[in-house]
Structures are given as structure tokens and as C-alpha cells.
Write an enzyme that holds these catalytic residues in place. Sequence first.
Site, short mmCIF file in Angstrom:
data_model
loop_
_atom_site.label_atom_id
_atom_site.label_comp_id
_atom_site.label_asym_id
_atom_site.label_seq_id
_atom_site.Cartn_x
_atom_site.Cartn_y
_atom_site.Cartn_z
N CYS A 2 0.85 -1.19 0.00
CA CYS A 2 0.00 0.00 0.00
C CYS A 2 0.89 1.23 0.00
O CYS A 2 2.10 1.14 -0.02
CB CYS A 2 -0.87 0.00 1.26
SG CYS A 2 -1.76 -1.52 1.51
N ARG A 27 1.32 2.22 -6.08
CA ARG A 27 1.50 1.14 -5.11
C ARG A 27 0.20 0.39 -4.81
O ARG A 27 0.24 -0.67 -4.19
CB ARG A 27 2.06 1.70 -3.80
CG ARG A 27 3.38 2.42 -3.92
CD ARG A 27 3.77 3.08 -2.63
NE ARG A 27 4.06 2.09 -1.61
CZ ARG A 27 5.27 1.56 -1.42
NH1 ARG A 27 6.26 1.93 -2.20
NH2 ARG A 27 5.47 0.64 -0.50
N TRP A 75 -3.65 -1.64 -1.24
CA TRP A 75 -3.45 -2.81 -2.10
C TRP A 75 -3.91 -3.98 -1.25
O TRP A 75 -3.24 -4.39 -0.32
CB TRP A 75 -1.98 -2.93 -2.45
CG TRP A 75 -1.66 -4.15 -3.22
CD1 TRP A 75 -1.21 -5.33 -2.74
CD2 TRP A 75 -1.81 -4.34 -4.62
NE1 TRP A 75 -1.06 -6.22 -3.74
CE2 TRP A 75 -1.41 -5.66 -4.90
CE3 TRP A 75 -2.22 -3.54 -5.65
CZ2 TRP A 75 -1.42 -6.18 -6.18
CZ3 TRP A 75 -2.24 -4.05 -6.92
CH2 TRP A 75 -1.84 -5.36 -7.17
N ASN A 99 0.82 -0.02 6.30
CA ASN A 99 1.25 -0.72 5.10
C ASN A 99 2.07 -1.93 5.55
O ASN A 99 3.02 -1.79 6.32
CB ASN A 99 2.13 0.19 4.23
CG ASN A 99 2.79 -0.60 3.09
OD1 ASN A 99 2.25 -1.61 2.65
ND2 ASN A 99 3.97 -0.17 2.67
N GLY A 100 1.66 -3.11 5.12
CA GLY A 100 2.37 -4.32 5.54
C GLY A 100 1.39 -5.41 5.89
O GLY A 100 0.21 -5.35 5.50
N GLU A 466 10.68 -18.64 -20.16
CA GLU A 466 10.41 -17.31 -19.60
C GLU A 466 11.52 -16.32 -19.97
O GLU A 466 11.27 -15.19 -20.35
CB GLU A 466 10.24 -17.39 -18.08
CG GLU A 466 9.99 -16.08 -17.38
CD GLU A 466 8.82 -15.27 -17.90
OE1 GLU A 466 8.77 -14.07 -17.62
OE2 GLU A 466 7.99 -15.83 -18.66
N LYS A 470 10.95 -12.88 -22.09
CA LYS A 470 11.37 -11.55 -21.61
C LYS A 470 12.17 -10.85 -22.71
O LYS A 470 11.97 -9.69 -23.03
CB LYS A 470 12.21 -11.66 -20.33
CG LYS A 470 11.42 -12.00 -19.08
CD LYS A 470 10.59 -10.90 -18.55
CE LYS A 470 9.16 -10.89 -19.04
NZ LYS A 470 8.27 -11.95 -18.73
N GLU A 473 9.95 -9.84 -25.70
CA GLU A 473 9.01 -8.75 -25.40
C GLU A 473 9.64 -7.37 -25.49
O GLU A 473 9.02 -6.42 -25.97
CB GLU A 473 8.47 -8.93 -23.97
CG GLU A 473 7.42 -10.01 -23.81
CD GLU A 473 6.84 -9.98 -22.42
OE1 GLU A 473 5.79 -9.34 -22.23
OE2 GLU A 473 7.46 -10.55 -21.51
N HIS A 489 16.88 -32.92 -31.61
CA HIS A 489 15.79 -33.43 -32.45
C HIS A 489 15.35 -32.41 -33.48
O HIS A 489 14.22 -32.43 -33.97
CB HIS A 489 14.61 -33.86 -31.56
CG HIS A 489 14.98 -34.94 -30.60
ND1 HIS A 489 15.25 -36.24 -30.98
CD2 HIS A 489 15.16 -34.89 -29.25
CE1 HIS A 489 15.57 -36.95 -29.90
NE2 HIS A 489 15.54 -36.17 -28.86
N LYS A 585 -0.24 -4.50 -20.78
CA LYS A 585 0.03 -5.15 -19.49
C LYS A 585 -1.03 -6.21 -19.19
O LYS A 585 -0.75 -7.25 -18.58
CB LYS A 585 0.06 -4.12 -18.37
CG LYS A 585 0.38 -4.67 -17.01
CD LYS A 585 1.77 -5.28 -16.97
CE LYS A 585 2.11 -6.02 -15.71
NZ LYS A 585 3.33 -6.84 -15.83
C1 AGP Z 1 4.48 -11.15 -19.62
O1 AGP Z 1 5.60 -10.37 -19.48
C2 AGP Z 1 3.46 -10.55 -20.48
N1 AGP Z 1 3.04 -9.30 -20.00
C3 AGP Z 1 2.32 -11.49 -20.83
O2 AGP Z 1 2.84 -12.65 -21.40
C4 AGP Z 1 1.45 -11.90 -19.63
O3 AGP Z 1 2.15 -12.78 -18.82
C5 AGP Z 1 0.19 -12.59 -20.14
O4 AGP Z 1 -0.51 -11.67 -20.94
C6 AGP Z 1 -0.68 -13.08 -18.98
O5 AGP Z 1 -1.07 -12.00 -18.21
P1 AGP Z 1 -1.69 -12.25 -16.76
O6 AGP Z 1 -0.66 -12.90 -15.92
O7 AGP Z 1 -2.06 -10.89 -16.28
O8 AGP Z 1 -2.90 -13.13 -16.95
#
Ligand code: AGP
Length: 590
Positions: A2, A27, A75, A99-100, A466, A470, A473, A489, A585
Site C-alpha cells: 500500500c 502502489r 493494495w 502498510n504491511g 520465460e 522476456k 518482449e 531433435h 500489461k
Molecule cells: C508477460 O511479461 C506478459 N506481459 C504477458 O505474457 C502476460 O504474462 C500474459 O498476458 C498473462 O497475463 P496475466 O498474468 O495478467 O494473466
Amino acid sequence: MCGIVGYIGKNNIKEQLLDGLKELEYRGYDSAGFSIMKDGELYSYKSVGKIKNLVEKSKKFEIDGFGLGIAHTRWATHGKPTEINAHPHFAEFSSVVHNGIIENYQSIKQQLEKKGINFLSQTDTEVIVKLFEDKLENDAFEAFKNTIKELKGAYATLLLTKKEPETIFFAKVGSPLLIAKNDEEIFFASSDAPVVGKAKKVIYLEDGDYGYIKNNQIHLFRNDKELQLNWSDLPKNREFAQKEGFRFFMEKEIYEQSHVIIDTMMGRAYENGIKFEELDKNFLDGITNITICACGTSYHAGMVGSYLLQRNAKIKTTLEIGSEFRYKTPLLTKDTLFLVISQSGETADTLEALKMAKKAGLKTLAICNVDNSSIVRLADKTILTRAGIEKGVASTKAFATQVMVLWMLSDFFGGINEYKTFMKISKACEVTEKLHEKIKRLSKRYLNGHGFFYIGRDVFYPLALEGALKLKEISYLHAEGYPAGEMKHGPIALADPELYTIALLSKNLLFDKTKSNIEELSSRDSTILTISCEEIETTDDFIKINESNHYMIEFYEMMIITQLIAMEISVRLGNDIDMPRNLAKSVTVE
Ligand code: AGP
């Protein structure tokens, strides 16, 4: 995570508090509120949602001249985002913001309820002000000290009471809190952002610091000793402050992982095993298998979870990608626990998959970072990851906390106790300046190839996926994550000096197997960067991690490194790190 602010002064106290909250909205913005003490009277306002709702709600309330104020933007961790659960929380003549997480709030609450003290909210915070008044005799500071002595967990807290109308009481353990001042005003805040441009000097409180401000005199204590006040200068730029000195929100969030992972474990990982207040012991009755469904980074966390649930809990676990699951007419049976993972809680593909499972009568569990999101509201049970707001589109700390929840869940279902290893994870997530500088230097050598393969085995395969995601992206370079043993393979056909291989070589898991896969690529002259605690001849570049006795400790150290590699390569390419092209996002459309 928070945001709290406090103010002592005479320059439009309400606006000072609201402005401060707006700077901390990054936050958390589930609800907000403030209390102002003026001439011995307490005036309080609370509202659900963003700060603008509180501005609207308090617009008719005007107050001039000198006063003291505390305020909070929430939050949610304990209790839904409602007005009742919004801060400040009250007792008869006092008000508190916090906050905590108060870990032992339930036992304190039961003690006080036995004394006939009633509670209005579902929060852990309310126990602070109720306990304070229960302990209050003649000396309010004494009562405040005895109150915080009983609290376990993390707290940055500010308290006002009519018994001491000229005083704000404060304390800090774990969660951030600072005191700032200029010639005539004193401010409290969770970070620099609210006070940059308003105050000149600042004190960043340390764990265990507490005290009070009365008549503009600051009394700061630690271990019952009053401390000298050591002021330092405040930064000048606000955006800089919101990023708390980091270049990007993604960078800040990578560095935050060693802290937020503690919040994720707080009140769940104990020396005698795992407890989830969200789940009772027979949660798995009638369940013979688990289906994990998610998208993107959350799907990769789910894949790590599938390895751990099968290994630690011996539960058959299958994985589904949300967008595929929706149209493959899946065979759903009621002995399946449907587990969805989502940072935002609003991803359409995952949400629709959850609706299908609910419709088929399956028990559902969500692992999510945003309380009261659509997925949280729909799932039977939810475990919040407590990563705090994640602003960088490229998810980092949400992934770290999702994996931690899945790991704890696998031990909870498996009745396994890995407490000692859990306590080493925060350190494993720490970013050292030496490491970051090394990756900044190395990244210049990985800009011009025709592609990347991240390779790993077991849980290091989803980590490879992952790491590659990253990089894709934010660098816009082509990268794939691949099971190390699968390269021969087919994909090894791409091996040449312009193919960059990032090899995740665990010492505790399948070391020799993975090492030989690396040698296969090296013998075809691929350019290889190995991340491991043991350097091998056949690698071109090497990033060393610490020796450890558990593969999940290696996992988290390697996770940090793959995040930094992606960021630093993208910085060299001049890309927008926090808002990469073509992405959002939260993907709320199909
Ligand atoms: C990850 O860096 C991306 N922003 C994207 O792959 C994300 O993980 C995916 O859209 C799922 O989002 P969510 O975790 O909010 O469901």
C-alpha cells in the site's frame, strides 16, 4: 504493498494528503482514505477505488490552518477492497493507517474480542488501533510502544488519537517509511514520490524505528533509545522518485523481488510447514488431478508448478494454454482441480477458461496478483501473490511470486517442509551491483546474432521459456526456450556462431545431462553463455551463481540473470523497456 502519507503543517492539509496519495497510487488503488486532526477533532473520509473517488467524496470538506493528517491508498491483502476495509481504521477516539501484513492479527483479535471489543473490518490493520486503546492508560506513547511490541510481521504505521491531539505516532518494521521536512512542514511517506519538490530533507526509517512528532519536535527511537536525527537531501525529479531511482519500472521490479517474495511467504511459510488461510486441509478431497491454465509468463510459472506439484505432492498435473483450452473441447471431470494463474486477473483467455471449468462443475483455485479482479471474483478460492503493483509490461516480480506460491502449494499438498530453503530465496533474488555491471558489459556481445535459444531441463525448461519471452518482449529479437535434451531433435540445425545459446546449468538437477547438451551445441560452434555455479570449458561466456544445495535456489538466481540480460540487451537497442511496442500489461481481449 500500500501507500501511506502523513502531514503536519498549515498549508491546506487535505490537499497535501490527497496529492501525496496520488503520487503513491502506483502502489495500490483498491481504496483510499484519510484522517485529519484539528483542534482535538478527528475528521475522516474513505472511499473504494482510485484516489479520484476520495477527492470527489471529500470535496465539500474544507479545513484551514494547522493540523495533523494521515492517509492511505490500499493494495488489498487481507479483506476485500470495500469501504469498511479501507484505511484509516478506527477505535473509539483514535485512527490508524498501515502498510504491511500483521502476521499474528488473528490471535490479537481473538484476545480483544474476548474482552468484548468488536471489529468492523476483515483487515489485519484494525487490531493496531484497537490494541492501542486497550493498552491506553495515562501515557499514549507508552500504549503505542506496548502495542507495536505485540505486533509480528511487517508494518509501516501512523496513528492519531484525541488523547494526544498534537501528536502523530509512527513505527516501521519491513515496510518502507520516511520522514521529510522543509522549514515549516513535516511529511511522512512510503517513498520519495510524494515529498519530492515539497520537502528538502529526509530520514529513511530503519526496521525497528518508532516514535512520535509533537509540536514539530521529532522523537525517533530504536530499542528504547532516542536517536540523533540524521537528515539527507531529497532527489529533485518526481518520475525518478516513483521509479525510486531506477531507470525503468521493470528494473525497479526486478530489484524488488527479494522483498516481495518475503511478503508472499508471510503468514504462510512456517518452521513447522506451510499454512494457507485461504485453503483448509481437506481442500483436495475428491481431487485426483490438477489442471493449470494460464497465458504468457503466468503459463511459464504454471509449468514450473506442474513439475513441483508432481514431485512434491505426487498429484498428476496437466498444463493448458488459455487460448488453446477454450476451443479444444476439453474433457473436464469433477475430480480435477482447475488452477488458473494470472498477474492482472483480467486476461480474457484465462478468464473464459475459468468460466468453462466452473460451468462443468470443477473446483477452481486462482493464483492472482490483483484482488477483486474478474478472475478473483469468479474463482472458488484465491491465493494472492502479494507482488504489489507491476507497472512494467514485461512481468518479472509477479512471475517470481507465482512460482513461490506454487512451490508452497506443492509442499502444502505434499505435507513437505522446505522452510529452511524458503528462507534462502530472498537472498537468491538479490541483485548485486557486481552482477548487474557484468551483464551490462556482456550484453554488448549479444546484439547481432540471428536468434537465441534458452535451454534448460526440468524446472529450468520453463525458466528458459520465460527468459526467451522476456527478451522477445522488450528487445524484439527472436528467441526460443527449449528443453535442453530436445535440441538434437531439430533446432540444433540452426547452430552456428550467430546462434546465441543461453544455457541454464543447474548443479543440483541433471547437471551432466544438461552439460552434454551444451557440448553438443558448442561442437557446432554456437555462441554459448552458460549460467551456473560451475564453469565448463565449452562455453564462450559464463555468469556464475552461488553454490547451493537446492535447485530452486539456483532457479531464482538464474531467473534474475535472465531478466537482467533481456533488459540490458534491450537498453542497448534503445527500446522502451516499460512499454514495449505491440504489447499491453493486461490482454483483456481474445
Ligand atoms: C508477460 O511479461 C506478459 N506481459 C504477458 O505474457 C502476460 O504474462 C500474459 O498476458 C498473462 O497475463 P496475466 O498474468 O495478467 O494473466
